[in-house]
Design a protein around this motif. Structure first.
Motif, PDB file in Angstrom:
ATOM      1  N   ASP A  11      18.929 -31.219   1.489  1.00 44.63           N
ATOM      2  CA  ASP A  11      18.011 -32.196   0.895  1.00 44.63           C
ATOM      3  C   ASP A  11      16.603 -31.821   1.334  1.00 44.63           C
ATOM      4  O   ASP A  11      16.208 -32.058   2.467  1.00 44.63           O
ATOM      5  CB  ASP A  11      18.420 -33.596   1.385  1.00 44.63           C
ATOM      6  CG  ASP A  11      17.490 -34.699   0.879  1.00 44.63           C
ATOM      7  OD1 ASP A  11      16.439 -34.390   0.295  1.00 44.63           O
ATOM      8  OD2 ASP A  11      17.826 -35.871   1.081  1.00 44.63           O
ATOM      9  N   ASP A  50      17.203 -31.572  -3.957  1.00 45.32           N
ATOM     10  CA  ASP A  50      18.482 -31.300  -3.311  1.00 45.32           C
ATOM     11  C   ASP A  50      19.001 -29.939  -3.786  1.00 45.32           C
ATOM     12  O   ASP A  50      18.620 -29.463  -4.857  1.00 45.32           O
ATOM     13  CB  ASP A  50      19.538 -32.345  -3.720  1.00 45.32           C
ATOM     14  CG  ASP A  50      19.328 -33.696  -3.035  1.00 45.32           C
ATOM     15  OD1 ASP A  50      18.409 -33.813  -2.209  1.00 45.32           O
ATOM     16  OD2 ASP A  50      20.112 -34.615  -3.339  1.00 45.32           O
ATOM     17  N   ASP A  55      16.549 -41.852  -5.198  1.00 43.75           N
ATOM     18  CA  ASP A  55      16.345 -40.510  -4.637  1.00 43.75           C
ATOM     19  C   ASP A  55      17.247 -39.540  -5.394  1.00 43.75           C
ATOM     20  O   ASP A  55      18.111 -39.945  -6.167  1.00 43.75           O
ATOM     21  CB  ASP A  55      16.715 -40.560  -3.145  1.00 43.75           C
ATOM     22  CG  ASP A  55      16.248 -39.330  -2.368  1.00 43.75           C
ATOM     23  OD1 ASP A  55      15.568 -38.463  -2.954  1.00 43.75           O
ATOM     24  OD2 ASP A  55      16.584 -39.250  -1.178  1.00 43.75           O
TER      25      ASP A  55
HETATM   26 MN    MN Z   1      17.085 -37.432  -0.050  1.00 46.25          MN
END
Ligand code: MN
Length: 417
Positions: free
Chosen positions: A35, A20, A223
């Motif tokens: 992202d 990110d 994530d």
């Molecule tokens: Mn992501």
């Protein structure tokens, strides 16, 4: 009025690297979250390049949507120059101010912008993702979308094609509003109402951003997580804010436009965004309202249904089964009584796909023969293997470790919501 900002980003609990990127630039009133995606850390390059091109574009006086389109061009150029970066891509959700009190947003992908006003949380942007399309068509509920296996499949991203459609939104801000930009590492871990609780309670933007990142990590941190929070604060000398008329018109979607590489002019096509929502599914619905009027009609109908069934079973597609790429017999979502069946499940996971493959497989890539579908799947497996080999050669053991720990983080329990 002025904006007071706070931001936080974290790799999360399961990823080796943070792909990110975000931008907080009060001087230019420019804020963004990106992202990145792509094997072997190319995602890091993609999100950083997008932010850099965005800032550069706005710095030279480009409109926000044009600057987002120029970021797309930059990513494609860099990917073209370096085989290691081929297939990289990124989401980009960017915001700037116009006329002191209007937030202008430009957006591609499944990062999001939210507005908290008077305690109510409104999602400003619409995801360019497969599940968002399914929800819009009424095929699945928002609750089902949260656990849907295709929830990380995008229908749009930067770095896929020279042609990119950038969505635009405008929000007339009021003192007391709190805006948030975030990557899907937050929204796949937390429900909107949980996010709202934090945004209501946090005393300042930095507190809000870091509390949200911590909460997403506690929920599993599957994530990378990035959150930018912006508070709208009244200043001395502001005109008294006009109350908005009703609640409904808080967010305006501005016409989305198409951009092509080297085309220096924008071709705004109002309503073009809607074209994405109507892929295939709605065209099938009239079948369900067949009325039986007599035997001949019944016969015709039966023959027709036979043909549909024949078609449904003679079609193959490559899509997702859970987080794995799989070859299906049938059509995506099934057709009448003919459900699709998994013909072969591959070891390749969503995370190993390039952004172009994610977009391509989003609605299932269809074939009229098993052979053609098998060859297509073999190519994807070959690409993914090549990627793994590269990662190992370059001594990046964390990537191998990640693959090894895959089973714990996948399957129905992996959502961690
Ligand atoms: Mn992501």
């Amino acid at each position: 009025m002025k904006l007071v900002t706070g931001a936080s980003t974290d790799v999360g609990r399961q990823r080796a690297a943070n792909e990110d990127a975000y931008l907080v630039d009060p001087d230019r009133s420019l804020y963004a979250v990106a992202d990145g995606m792509g094997g072997h850390r190319a995602g890091e390059v993609a999100s950083a390049a997008a932010i850099e091109a965005l800032a550069g574009g706005v710095g030279t006086g480009m409109a926000l949507v044009d600057a987002v389109a120029s970021a797309n061009t930059r990513i494609l150029e860099r990917a073209g120059d370096d085989p290691e970066l081929a297939g990289m891509g990124t989401t980009l959700t960017a915001m700037t101010m116009r006329g002191g009190s209007t937030a202008v947003l430009a957006h591609v992908g499944d990062s999001r912008a939210y507005l908290l006003r008077n305690g109510d949380l409104v999602q400003v942007t619409e995801d360019h993702s497969v599940v968002e399309g399914l929800v819009r068509e009424g095929r699945i509920t928002p609750e089902q979308a949260e656990h849907h296996p295709s929830r990380s499949m995008l229908t749009r991203a930067l770095g896929v094609d020279h042609h990119v459609e950038v969505a635009g939104y405008e929000v007339d801000l009021l003192p007391g509003d709190r805006l948030m930009l975030c990557s899907d590492g937050l929204t796949t871990m937390m429900r909107d109402r949980e996010i709202a609780v934090v945004l209501r309670a946090a005393r300042d933007p930095l507190d809000a951003a870091s509390t949200l990142v911590d909460a997403a990590n506690r929920a599993g941190g599957a994530d990378n997580i990035t959150v930018v929070v912006l508070d709208v604060v009244a200043e001395e000398g502001d005109e008294p804010a006009a109350a908005p008329v009703g609640d409904a018109a808080v967010v305006r979607a501005t016409p989305s436009g198409h951009w092509e590489l080297e085309a220096d002019l924008v071709d705004p096509t109002p309503g073009a965004g809607a074209a994405v929502a109507t892929t295939g599914a709605s065209a099938r619905r009239p079948w369900r309202t067949v009325v039986f009027v007599g035997v001949p009609v019944l016969l015709v109908v039966l023959i027709g249904l036979g043909a549909v069934g024949w078609y449904a079973r003679r079609t193959y597609y490559v899509g997702l089964d859970g987080d794995r790429v799989a070859l299906y017999q049938g059509v995506p979502g099934g057709l009448l009584w003919w459900d699709e069946t998994v013909e072969r499940r591959s070891d390749v996971t969503v995370d190993e796909l390039t952004v172009a493959q994610r977009v391509d497989l989003g609605d299932g890539h269809r074939f009229s023969s098993l052979d053609a579908a098998t060859r297509f799947l073999a190519r994807i497996e070959h690409d993914a293997e090549g990627d793994d080999a590269k990662a190992t050669d370059d001594a990046a053991p964390e990537r191998t470790d990640l693959t090894g720990s895959g089973p714990t983080g996948s399957g129905p329990t992996g959502g961690g919501r």
